[in-house]
Design a protein around this motif. Structure first.
Motif, short mmCIF file in Angstrom:
data_model
loop_
_atom_site.label_atom_id
_atom_site.label_comp_id
_atom_site.label_asym_id
_atom_site.label_seq_id
_atom_site.Cartn_x
_atom_site.Cartn_y
_atom_site.Cartn_z
N GLN A 100 5.24 20.09 21.66
CA GLN A 100 4.58 19.24 22.64
C GLN A 100 5.05 17.80 22.41
N TYR A 101 5.24 17.08 23.50
CA TYR A 101 5.85 15.76 23.42
C TYR A 101 5.16 14.78 24.35
N THR A 102 5.07 13.54 23.92
CA THR A 102 4.69 12.46 24.83
C THR A 102 5.93 12.11 25.66
N ASP A 103 5.73 11.33 26.71
CA ASP A 103 6.89 10.89 27.49
C ASP A 103 7.82 10.02 26.66
N THR A 104 7.25 9.23 25.76
CA THR A 104 8.10 8.42 24.87
C THR A 104 8.98 9.30 24.01
N GLN A 105 8.41 10.35 23.46
CA GLN A 105 9.18 11.28 22.64
C GLN A 105 10.23 12.02 23.46
N MET A 106 9.88 12.42 24.68
CA MET A 106 10.84 13.10 25.54
C MET A 106 11.98 12.17 25.93
N ARG A 107 11.68 10.92 26.21
CA ARG A 107 12.75 9.96 26.52
C ARG A 107 13.68 9.79 25.33
N ASP A 137 4.35 20.49 39.06
CA ASP A 137 3.42 20.51 37.93
C ASP A 137 2.00 20.72 38.43
N ALA A 138 1.01 20.54 37.54
CA ALA A 138 -0.40 20.71 37.91
C ALA A 138 -1.16 19.44 37.55
N ASP A 139 -2.40 19.36 38.02
CA ASP A 139 -3.19 18.15 37.83
C ASP A 139 -3.89 18.08 36.49
N ASP A 140 -4.11 19.23 35.85
CA ASP A 140 -4.86 19.19 34.59
C ASP A 140 -3.99 18.64 33.47
N TYR A 141 -4.64 18.16 32.43
CA TYR A 141 -3.97 17.43 31.34
C TYR A 141 -2.91 18.28 30.66
N ALA A 142 -3.19 19.57 30.46
CA ALA A 142 -2.26 20.42 29.73
C ALA A 142 -1.00 20.77 30.52
N HIS A 143 -1.08 20.68 31.83
CA HIS A 143 0.03 21.14 32.67
C HIS A 143 0.65 20.04 33.53
N ARG A 144 0.32 18.80 33.21
CA ARG A 144 0.94 17.70 33.95
C ARG A 144 2.44 17.66 33.63
N GLY A 145 3.20 17.12 34.55
CA GLY A 145 4.65 17.08 34.37
C GLY A 145 5.12 15.88 33.57
N SER A 146 6.39 15.91 33.25
CA SER A 146 7.00 14.87 32.43
C SER A 146 7.69 13.81 33.29
N GLU A 147 7.28 12.58 33.12
CA GLU A 147 7.94 11.48 33.81
C GLU A 147 9.38 11.33 33.31
N ALA A 148 9.60 11.58 32.02
CA ALA A 148 10.95 11.48 31.46
C ALA A 148 11.91 12.48 32.10
N LEU A 149 11.42 13.69 32.39
CA LEU A 149 12.27 14.68 33.06
C LEU A 149 12.60 14.24 34.49
N ARG A 150 11.64 13.62 35.14
CA ARG A 150 11.92 13.12 36.50
C ARG A 150 12.98 12.02 36.44
#
Length: 201
Positions: A100-107, A137-150
């Motif tokens: 599991q990663y934050t967007d900062t970690q994914m970037r 993606d989905a709206d819930d916290y566990a399934h939200r999408g990654s801004e870094a991937l976008r």
């Protein structure tokens, strides 16, 4: 090229009810995570196609028992039959679990790939577990999408992004395919087949 994409739930017709020849038409198998290692090992054994995989957020067991005969493409680019394929598994961080990663970690993961991306001249297929933010993606916290991937899509414009994590059983309005700035985004839940045009030389 016919590619079998997989994620999140084992397909019974390819495992429990498998019959010889079901995999013969596939040139490649891409796993987007959260599948049993024994399932992937079975597919690579019974078919003629290689299996390339990334981790889902429930694949901590791969650490001790990875899928045998399959190739992990996490955080790297491979080229297969002319297609440049990049693997970036894991979901957005929502608890202390594995992969599991934050967007900062994914970037940070994506930045470390800049030389591979430059050397390859870009990428044709991105294999992820999470969806990009706002794109399947989905709206819930566990399934939200990654801004870094976008952001990755905006910068490198791959032909395909294939992801898992969003089960089609969650709702009738979840798209199997969608387009974003020239990239076809595929939800690989259970199994989905894509026909990819060969790379022009």
């Amino acid at each position: 090229m016919k590619i079998l994409t997989l994620a999140d739930e084992e397909c019974l017709s390819l495992w429990d009810y498998y019959s010889p020849g079901k995999l013969k038409d596939y040139d490649m198998i891409l796993s987007c995570g959260d599948l049993k290692a024994s399932y992937l090992s079975f597919l690579v054994t019974m078919g003629k196609a290689p299996v390339f995989y990334v981790h889902g957020n429930h694949d901590g067991s791969y650490r001790d028992h990875p899928p045998e005969g399959c190739e992990c493409i996490e955080d790297r680019i491979i080229t297969y039959k002319g297609l440049r394929i990049l693997g970036l598994g894991g979901s957005m961080r929502y608890n202390p679990g594995d992969h599991q990663y934050t967007d900062t970690q994914m970037r940070r993961r994506i930045r470390k790939l800049w030389w591979q991306l430059r050397k390859a001249g870009g990428v044709d297929i991105v294999v992820t577990h999470a969806a990009p933010l706002g794109l399947g993606d989905a709206d819930d916290y566990a399934h939200r999408g990654s801004e870094a991937l976008r952001e990755l899509l905006d910068k490198y414009r791959p032909r395909y992004l294939v992801h898992g994590h969003i089960h089609l059983s969650y709702g009738h309005e979840i798209p199997r395919e969608m387009e974003y700035n020239g990239t076809k985004i595929i939800n690989a839940y259970e199994r989905y087949v894509i026909d990819v045009e060969p790379v022009s030389k």
